[in-house]
Motif scaffolding. Sequence first.
Motif, PDB file in Angstrom:
ATOM      1  N   THR A  98       0.844  -1.186   0.000  1.00 42.77           N
ATOM      2  CA  THR A  98       0.000   0.000   0.000  1.00 42.77           C
ATOM      3  C   THR A  98       0.882   1.239   0.000  1.00 42.77           C
ATOM      4  OG1 THR A  98      -1.689  -1.204   1.217  1.00 42.77           O
ATOM      5  CG2 THR A  98      -1.838   1.203   1.221  1.00 42.77           C
ATOM      6  N   THR A  99       0.591   2.139  -0.933  1.00 44.96           N
ATOM      7  CA  THR A  99       1.359   3.372  -1.066  1.00 44.96           C
ATOM      8  C   THR A  99       0.498   4.422  -1.745  1.00 44.96           C
ATOM      9  OG1 THR A  99       3.361   4.377  -2.014  1.00 44.96           O
ATOM     10  CG2 THR A  99       2.367   2.584  -3.249  1.00 44.96           C
ATOM     11  N   SER A 100       0.881   5.668  -1.592  1.00 43.26           N
ATOM     12  CA  SER A 100       0.152   6.740  -2.257  1.00 43.26           C
ATOM     13  C   SER A 100       0.676   6.982  -3.671  1.00 43.26           C
ATOM     14  CB  SER A 100       0.263   8.030  -1.446  1.00 43.26           C
ATOM     15  OG  SER A 100       1.618   8.411  -1.333  1.00 43.26           O
ATOM     16  N   ARG A 101       1.767   6.304  -4.037  1.00 39.56           N
ATOM     17  CA  ARG A 101       2.329   6.450  -5.384  1.00 39.56           C
ATOM     18  C   ARG A 101       1.559   5.567  -6.368  1.00 39.56           C
ATOM     19  NH1 ARG A 101       8.557   5.746  -5.635  1.00 39.56           N
ATOM     20  NH2 ARG A 101       8.052   3.652  -4.959  1.00 39.56           N
ATOM     21  N   ALA A 102       1.320   6.068  -7.572  1.00 40.07           N
ATOM     22  CA  ALA A 102       0.612   5.313  -8.604  1.00 40.07           C
ATOM     23  C   ALA A 102       1.572   4.295  -9.210  1.00 40.07           C
ATOM     24  CB  ALA A 102       0.091   6.258  -9.679  1.00 40.07           C
ATOM     25  N   ILE A 103       1.265   3.000  -9.040  1.00 39.18           N
ATOM     26  CA  ILE A 103       2.160   1.934  -9.475  1.00 39.18           C
ATOM     27  C   ILE A 103       1.435   0.986 -10.413  1.00 39.18           C
ATOM     28  CG2 ILE A 103       3.466  -0.091  -8.704  1.00 39.18           C
ATOM     29  CD1 ILE A 103       4.255   1.450  -6.226  1.00 39.18           C
ATOM     30  N   THR A 148       7.313  -8.636 -19.003  1.00 39.16           N
ATOM     31  CA  THR A 148       8.624  -8.201 -19.479  1.00 39.16           C
ATOM     32  C   THR A 148       8.775  -8.271 -20.993  1.00 39.16           C
ATOM     33  OG1 THR A 148       9.505 -10.424 -19.173  1.00 39.16           O
ATOM     34  CG2 THR A 148       9.790  -8.872 -17.353  1.00 39.16           C
ATOM     35  N   THR A 149       7.754  -8.699 -21.695  1.00 37.29           N
ATOM     36  CA  THR A 149       7.829  -8.790 -23.145  1.00 37.29           C
ATOM     37  C   THR A 149       6.720  -7.953 -23.780  1.00 37.29           C
ATOM     38  OG1 THR A 149       6.470 -10.783 -23.111  1.00 37.29           O
ATOM     39  CG2 THR A 149       8.857 -11.093 -23.154  1.00 37.29           C
ATOM     40  N   LYS A 150       6.974  -7.529 -25.026  1.00 41.75           N
ATOM     41  CA  LYS A 150       5.970  -6.732 -25.726  1.00 41.75           C
ATOM     42  C   LYS A 150       4.689  -7.526 -25.842  1.00 41.75           C
ATOM     43  CE  LYS A 150       8.876  -3.724 -28.466  1.00 41.75           C
ATOM     44  NZ  LYS A 150       9.240  -3.260 -29.779  1.00 41.75           N
ATOM     45  N   PRO A 151       3.573  -6.914 -25.662  1.00 41.06           N
ATOM     46  CA  PRO A 151       3.299  -5.486 -25.570  1.00 41.06           C
ATOM     47  C   PRO A 151       3.329  -4.945 -24.140  1.00 41.06           C
ATOM     48  CG  PRO A 151       1.228  -6.630 -25.735  1.00 41.06           C
ATOM     49  CD  PRO A 151       2.312  -7.683 -25.761  1.00 41.06           C
ATOM     50  N   PHE A 152       4.022  -5.624 -23.230  1.00 42.18           N
ATOM     51  CA  PHE A 152       4.134  -5.212 -21.834  1.00 42.18           C
ATOM     52  C   PHE A 152       2.744  -5.073 -21.202  1.00 42.18           C
ATOM     53  CE2 PHE A 152       7.707  -3.396 -24.219  1.00 42.18           C
ATOM     54  CZ  PHE A 152       8.724  -4.150 -23.672  1.00 42.18           C
ATOM     55  N   ALA A 153       1.995  -6.151 -21.268  1.00 34.71           N
ATOM     56  CA  ALA A 153       0.621  -6.172 -20.747  1.00 34.71           C
ATOM     57  C   ALA A 153       0.620  -5.912 -19.246  1.00 34.71           C
ATOM     58  CB  ALA A 153      -0.028  -7.516 -21.045  1.00 34.71           C
ATOM     59  N   VAL A 154      -0.377  -5.187 -18.798  1.00 38.55           N
ATOM     60  CA  VAL A 154      -0.522  -4.855 -17.377  1.00 38.55           C
ATOM     61  C   VAL A 154      -0.866  -6.127 -16.597  1.00 38.55           C
ATOM     62  CG1 VAL A 154      -1.893  -3.563 -15.695  1.00 38.55           C
ATOM     63  CG2 VAL A 154      -1.203  -2.479 -17.853  1.00 38.55           C
ATOM     64  N   VAL A 155      -0.132  -6.349 -15.508  1.00 36.88           N
ATOM     65  CA  VAL A 155      -0.369  -7.474 -14.611  1.00 36.88           C
ATOM     66  C   VAL A 155      -1.142  -7.003 -13.383  1.00 36.88           C
ATOM     67  CG1 VAL A 155       0.761  -9.204 -13.141  1.00 36.88           C
ATOM     68  CG2 VAL A 155       1.692  -8.685 -15.400  1.00 36.88           C
ATOM     69  N   ASP A 156      -0.772  -5.834 -12.872  1.00 39.69           N
ATOM     70  CA  ASP A 156      -1.419  -5.321 -11.666  1.00 39.69           C
ATOM     71  C   ASP A 156      -1.259  -3.804 -11.599  1.00 39.69           C
ATOM     72  OD1 ASP A 156      -2.773  -5.247  -9.238  1.00 39.69           O
ATOM     73  OD2 ASP A 156      -1.582  -6.850  -8.353  1.00 39.69           O
ATOM     74  N   VAL A 157      -2.211  -3.158 -10.963  1.00 38.98           N
ATOM     75  CA  VAL A 157      -2.148  -1.721 -10.682  1.00 38.98           C
ATOM     76  C   VAL A 157      -2.639  -1.514  -9.255  1.00 38.98           C
ATOM     77  CG1 VAL A 157      -2.539  -1.027 -13.087  1.00 38.98           C
ATOM     78  CG2 VAL A 157      -4.489  -1.251 -11.555  1.00 38.98           C
ATOM     79  N   ASN A 158      -2.224  -0.406  -8.650  1.00 39.39           N
ATOM     80  CA  ASN A 158      -2.719  -0.123  -7.304  1.00 39.39           C
ATOM     81  C   ASN A 158      -3.825   0.931  -7.365  1.00 39.39           C
ATOM     82  OD1 ASN A 158      -1.317   2.278  -7.653  1.00 39.39           O
ATOM     83  ND2 ASN A 158       0.032   1.994  -5.890  1.00 39.39           N
ATOM     84  N   LYS A 159      -4.418   1.201  -6.223  1.00 36.88           N
ATOM     85  CA  LYS A 159      -5.540   2.142  -6.143  1.00 36.88           C
ATOM     86  C   LYS A 159      -5.121   3.548  -6.585  1.00 36.88           C
ATOM     87  CE  LYS A 159      -9.844   2.699  -5.015  1.00 36.88           C
ATOM     88  NZ  LYS A 159     -10.842   2.207  -5.962  1.00 36.88           N
ATOM     89  N   ALA A 160      -3.896   3.967  -6.224  1.00 38.73           N
ATOM     90  CA  ALA A 160      -3.412   5.295  -6.617  1.00 38.73           C
ATOM     91  C   ALA A 160      -3.326   5.398  -8.143  1.00 38.73           C
ATOM     92  CB  ALA A 160      -2.054   5.576  -5.982  1.00 38.73           C
ATOM     93  N   TRP A 161      -2.935   4.306  -8.820  1.00 38.80           N
ATOM     94  CA  TRP A 161      -2.882   4.303 -10.283  1.00 38.80           C
ATOM     95  C   TRP A 161      -4.297   4.411 -10.856  1.00 38.80           C
ATOM     96  CZ3 TRP A 161      -4.420   1.836 -14.718  1.00 38.80           C
ATOM     97  CH2 TRP A 161      -3.668   2.084 -15.860  1.00 38.80           C
ATOM     98  N   GLU A 162      -5.232   3.675 -10.277  1.00 36.99           N
ATOM     99  CA  GLU A 162      -6.624   3.758 -10.731  1.00 36.99           C
ATOM    100  C   GLU A 162      -7.146   5.184 -10.597  1.00 36.99           C
ATOM    101  OE1 GLU A 162      -8.698   0.909  -8.290  1.00 36.99           O
ATOM    102  OE2 GLU A 162      -8.340  -0.728  -9.707  1.00 36.99           O
ATOM    103  N   ASN A 163      -6.832   5.827  -9.468  1.00 42.81           N
ATOM    104  CA  ASN A 163      -7.304   7.200  -9.233  1.00 42.81           C
ATOM    105  C   ASN A 163      -6.676   8.192 -10.206  1.00 42.81           C
ATOM    106  OD1 ASN A 163      -8.894   6.295  -7.112  1.00 42.81           O
ATOM    107  ND2 ASN A 163      -7.349   6.793  -5.560  1.00 42.81           N
ATOM    108  N   LEU A 164      -5.389   8.025 -10.513  1.00 43.69           N
ATOM    109  CA  LEU A 164      -4.700   8.941 -11.415  1.00 43.69           C
ATOM    110  C   LEU A 164      -5.159   8.760 -12.858  1.00 43.69           C
ATOM    111  CD1 LEU A 164      -2.488  11.047 -12.095  1.00 43.69           C
ATOM    112  CD2 LEU A 164      -0.882   9.139 -12.252  1.00 43.69           C
ATOM    113  N   CYS A 165      -5.214   7.523 -13.324  1.00 37.11           N
ATOM    114  CA  CYS A 165      -5.465   7.252 -14.741  1.00 37.11           C
ATOM    115  C   CYS A 165      -6.938   7.059 -15.091  1.00 37.11           C
ATOM    116  CB  CYS A 165      -4.665   6.032 -15.178  1.00 37.11           C
ATOM    117  SG  CYS A 165      -2.886   6.279 -14.965  1.00 37.11           S
ATOM    118  N   GLY A 166      -7.765   6.717 -14.099  1.00 39.88           N
ATOM    119  CA  GLY A 166      -9.192   6.554 -14.344  1.00 39.88           C
ATOM    120  C   GLY A 166      -9.618   5.151 -14.740  1.00 39.88           C
ATOM    121  N   TYR A 167      -8.661   4.249 -14.963  1.00 39.71           N
ATOM    122  CA  TYR A 167      -8.982   2.871 -15.322  1.00 39.71           C
ATOM    123  C   TYR A 167      -8.980   1.998 -14.071  1.00 39.71           C
ATOM    124  CZ  TYR A 167      -7.902   4.176 -20.153  1.00 39.71           C
ATOM    125  OH  TYR A 167      -7.889   4.766 -21.382  1.00 39.71           O
TER     126      TYR A 167
END
Length: 197
Positions: A91-96, A101-120
């Motif tokens: 848990t952190t306030s930074r958007a992570i 590690t291979t193209k297209p570098f698919a998202v594996v996980d995001v935190n709540k701060a990332w959801e709040n910043l990006c909207g997804y």
Amino acid sequence: MRRYFSTLEIYMDLIGDYFDSNESSHWSYESPIEIRAQSLEKKRLAKTSSDNLRAFSLALNALPIQGNPPRHYSAANRDALPRTFEDALRTTSRAIVVTETTKPFAVVDVNKAWENLCGYTYRESKGASLGALLKGPETDPLAVTALLNQMLRGEDATTILTNYKKGGEKFRNRLQVGPLYGEDGMITHFVGVLKEV
């Protein structure tokens, strides 16, 4: 056979071979036929050296990425990138965001701060590429390519990009990226830390 201790030594040796093969060792009169033969030989050697450098580059890219990750992620280095998958999920306030590690570098996980910043949401993000989610008309492709090249070498990288939130709102993003390591020291994922600036 010479033993190399770093990729830089291999590269310097290949470059040295190229320049050694192109030096003039003496001054003398040479017939036009001799000059033409020497010119053709120099071109052949230059092509061989170029092919060797290309092969070296391809071999370097095929090597498994590994490194020596720091083992502790603490408040003292909270602005540093996480180094393990577990650290990235704390848990952190930074958007992570964590990607493959291979193209297209698919998202594996995001935190709540990332959801709040990006909207997804996590569900919307999982499996998508960051380019598909955040890229827009003013996103600099050269900056993205430079960042990816550095990241693929297993190095940390930082840049400022123009990205776009889910609703289309443009924002300036200070993006730090780097590798996440497993217990064996091998890179398992890449991590990105986003900050609106």
